[in-house]
Design a protein around this motif. Structure first.
Motif, PDB file in Angstrom:
ATOM      1  N   GLU A  23     -54.312  11.877  56.913  1.00 36.15           N
ATOM      2  CA  GLU A  23     -55.273  12.574  57.787  1.00 36.15           C
ATOM      3  C   GLU A  23     -55.211  12.005  59.203  1.00 36.15           C
ATOM      4  O   GLU A  23     -55.270  12.747  60.185  1.00 36.15           O
ATOM      5  CB  GLU A  23     -56.698  12.413  57.235  1.00 36.15           C
ATOM      6  N   VAL A  79     -61.609  10.255  59.920  1.00 33.78           N
ATOM      7  CA  VAL A  79     -60.609  10.554  58.884  1.00 33.78           C
ATOM      8  C   VAL A  79     -60.745   9.515  57.776  1.00 33.78           C
ATOM      9  O   VAL A  79     -61.409   8.498  57.960  1.00 33.78           O
ATOM     10  CB  VAL A  79     -59.162  10.525  59.454  1.00 33.78           C
ATOM     11  N   GLN A  80     -60.106   9.799  56.649  1.00 32.37           N
ATOM     12  CA  GLN A  80     -60.122   8.846  55.536  1.00 32.37           C
ATOM     13  C   GLN A  80     -58.748   8.210  55.359  1.00 32.37           C
ATOM     14  O   GLN A  80     -58.590   7.011  55.476  1.00 32.37           O
ATOM     15  CB  GLN A  80     -60.502   9.572  54.237  1.00 32.37           C
ATOM     16  N   SER A  81     -57.760   9.045  55.104  1.00 33.28           N
ATOM     17  CA  SER A  81     -56.449   8.519  54.696  1.00 33.28           C
ATOM     18  C   SER A  81     -55.491   8.427  55.882  1.00 33.28           C
ATOM     19  O   SER A  81     -55.725   8.996  56.949  1.00 33.28           O
ATOM     20  CB  SER A  81     -55.857   9.465  53.654  1.00 33.28           C
ATOM     21  N   ASN A  92     -46.492   5.923  53.579  1.00 30.76           N
ATOM     22  CA  ASN A  92     -47.183   6.736  54.589  1.00 30.76           C
ATOM     23  C   ASN A  92     -46.322   6.841  55.837  1.00 30.76           C
ATOM     24  O   ASN A  92     -45.505   5.948  56.106  1.00 30.76           O
ATOM     25  CB  ASN A  92     -48.525   6.081  54.951  1.00 30.76           C
ATOM     26  N   ARG A 121     -52.098  13.321  60.945  1.00 33.76           N
ATOM     27  CA  ARG A 121     -52.207  14.711  61.417  1.00 33.76           C
ATOM     28  C   ARG A 121     -53.106  14.806  62.647  1.00 33.76           C
ATOM     29  O   ARG A 121     -52.766  15.480  63.622  1.00 33.76           O
ATOM     30  CB  ARG A 121     -52.769  15.610  60.305  1.00 33.76           C
ATOM     31  N   ALA A 122     -54.229  14.095  62.613  1.00 33.51           N
ATOM     32  CA  ALA A 122     -55.169  14.156  63.748  1.00 33.51           C
ATOM     33  C   ALA A 122     -54.522  13.603  65.018  1.00 33.51           C
ATOM     34  O   ALA A 122     -54.732  14.127  66.114  1.00 33.51           O
ATOM     35  CB  ALA A 122     -56.441  13.371  63.412  1.00 33.51           C
ATOM     36  N   THR A 139     -57.700   2.661  56.804  1.00 35.23           N
ATOM     37  CA  THR A 139     -57.615   3.959  56.131  1.00 35.23           C
ATOM     38  C   THR A 139     -57.998   3.721  54.674  1.00 35.23           C
ATOM     39  O   THR A 139     -57.986   2.579  54.190  1.00 35.23           O
ATOM     40  CB  THR A 139     -56.212   4.587  56.215  1.00 35.23           C
TER      41      THR A 139
END
Ligand code: PMT
Length: 396
Positions: A255, A250-252, A304, A258-259, A197
């Motif tokens: 994200e 996704v990047q982070s 995170n 959530r996905a 990430t």
């Protein structure tokens, strides 16, 4: 490997796409298949048999009667031993002749005498493809159990745009691999994470790690080949999207979280291969951070969410599999992670063996203990991992 030792007859017919068949032949031999090329007379007008002979290391079969001089049963012998016949490119004329059951050239005779699956990769002008006669022939072939691969849509050699291009050699190779993979995951939904990430600090800088995505993409690829419906949530990597896999970039970590959470409740299996950053910057600077004359800037970190642990804690969780990349005491750390995250299976690897590269050396940790796998290409590890997951799921 799926194609290792598989005897494939590659039939080439008279289309400009015959040059792509040479690339396909290289890919097939590179994947360990034992190939025999048979060309129609028209095909030899596009690419010489010498090219295919050099790439396969075998004489190319072109003439029914020439073959008969040495062995009158060549067409029977070869097809009797074959695991599959793939005709690529297959012209409109070829499809018509196959649908009629003709046997007046070597390739047609071999195809008629086969006891193995037949796959065709059509290549022709879009109007020839759309013509009812071609579609009728194709329908007959489908009813006869012939598998049609493609065609693709795009710019054609004749300058027209539309359906009729032969599938790319890489795609055909992937389809053949899937063809020879048992459908052990048919009907299963597999959700995966892969790659690193990227936790932004400012518009151009961030915290990330060295995961290339290779391991996670290999698992996704192997699952798709085994017939699963695969969704891959991927951090920023330079990997090509695997065929038949729904990729969500996704990047982070947030994200990715959530996905994954949006899809986890409908998944049968969740495999977390991603190297997710445990921390992100509490605040992302809206402008590029400037070098200050005094002390370096302080970056405050926030934790995170633990994606794997949260999926495993769902009321009806999918079968959850984690990975652990450790720099030391692999077994201790991996087993602790397995217990802490509440998952039935953890795949342990050492960072120097797991990150980057095409091979990996892993140990599977589950309730029964540890199961070391030999060093192998990541795609092979992926296949063994999926087999282990299925065995554990059947025991449940
Ligand atoms: O991509 P490659 O270059 O091929 O490298 C593959 C790999 C080394 C990245 C891969 O084989 C691997 O080991 N991935 C896990 C890396 C890791 O150490 O993860 P972790 O120990 O931080 O986390 C343990 C597990 O929890 C992992 O399944 C991870 O995806 C998951 N996790 C971690 C943190 C977090 N916030 N959410 C998570 O889901």
């Amino acid at each position: 490997m799926e194609l290792e030792g598989k005897r494939i007859v590659l039939g080439v017919t008279g289309s400009v796409a015959a040059y792509k068949a040479a690339v396909l032949l290289r890919l097939l031999t590179g994947a360990g298949a034992k190939t025999q090329v048979a060309m129609t007379d028209a095909a030899t007008r596009f690419v010489g048999p010498a090219t295919f002979a050099a790439l396969s290391g075998k004489l190319v079969l072109t003439d029914l009667w020439a073959a008969a001089d040495e062995n009158p049963m060549t067409h029977i012998d070869i097809t009797r031993a074959a695991d599959a016949i793939l005709i690529a490119p297959a012209t409109a004329d070829c499809l018509a002749r196959l649908a009629q059951g003709r046997a007046d050239d070597l390739l047609a005779a071999m195809t008629l005498a086969r006891a193995c699956p037949l796959l065709v990769a059509p290549a022709m002008n879009r109007r020839m493809w759309e013509n009812p006669a071609t579609q009728r022939n194709l329908e007959i072939l489908r009813q006869d159990g012939v598998t049609c691969l493609g065609p693709d849509t795009g710019l054609q050699a004749c300058g027209e745009e539309g359906e009729g291009r032969m599938l790319a050699p890489e795609t055909l190779l992937e389809v053949l691999r899937a063809f020879f993979t048992p459908n052990s995951l048919a009907g299963k939904k597999v959700l995966l994470t892969a790659g690193p990430t990227f936790e932004a600090l400012d518009p151009v800088r961030g915290i990330t790690n060295l995961s290339s995505g290779c391991m996670g993409y290999a698992v996704a690829r192997a699952a798709a080949r085994a017939g699963a419906e695969v969704t891959l949530v991927s951090g920023p990597v330079a990997q090509a999207a695997p065929m038949n896999v729904a990729c969500i970039p996704v990047q982070s970590a947030l994200e990715m979280y959530r996905a994954v959470m949006q899809r986890a409740t409908t998944a049968d299996i969740f495999i977390a291969v991603a190297a997710v950053a445990d921390y992100r910057a509490e605040r992302i600077a809206p402008q590029k951070l400037k070098k200050s004359a005094g002390s370096p800037p302080e970056i405050r970190l926030a934790q995170n969410p633990d994606i794997l642990a949260e999926v495993a804690a769902l009321p009806n969780p999918p079968f959850c599999v984690g990975f652990a990349a450790e720099s030391e005491r692999l077994e201790d750390h991996a087993q602790q992670k397995r217990a802490r995250k509440g998952v039935p299976l953890i795949v342990g690897n050492l960072i120097q063996e797991g990150f980057g590269g095409e091979t990996n050396h892993v140990i599977l940790f589950d309730d029964a203990g540890s199961h070391p796998l030999p060093v192998a290409p990541k795609i092979q590890i992926a296949r063994q991992l999926l087999a282990h997951i299925l065995a554990l799921m059947e025991k449940k």
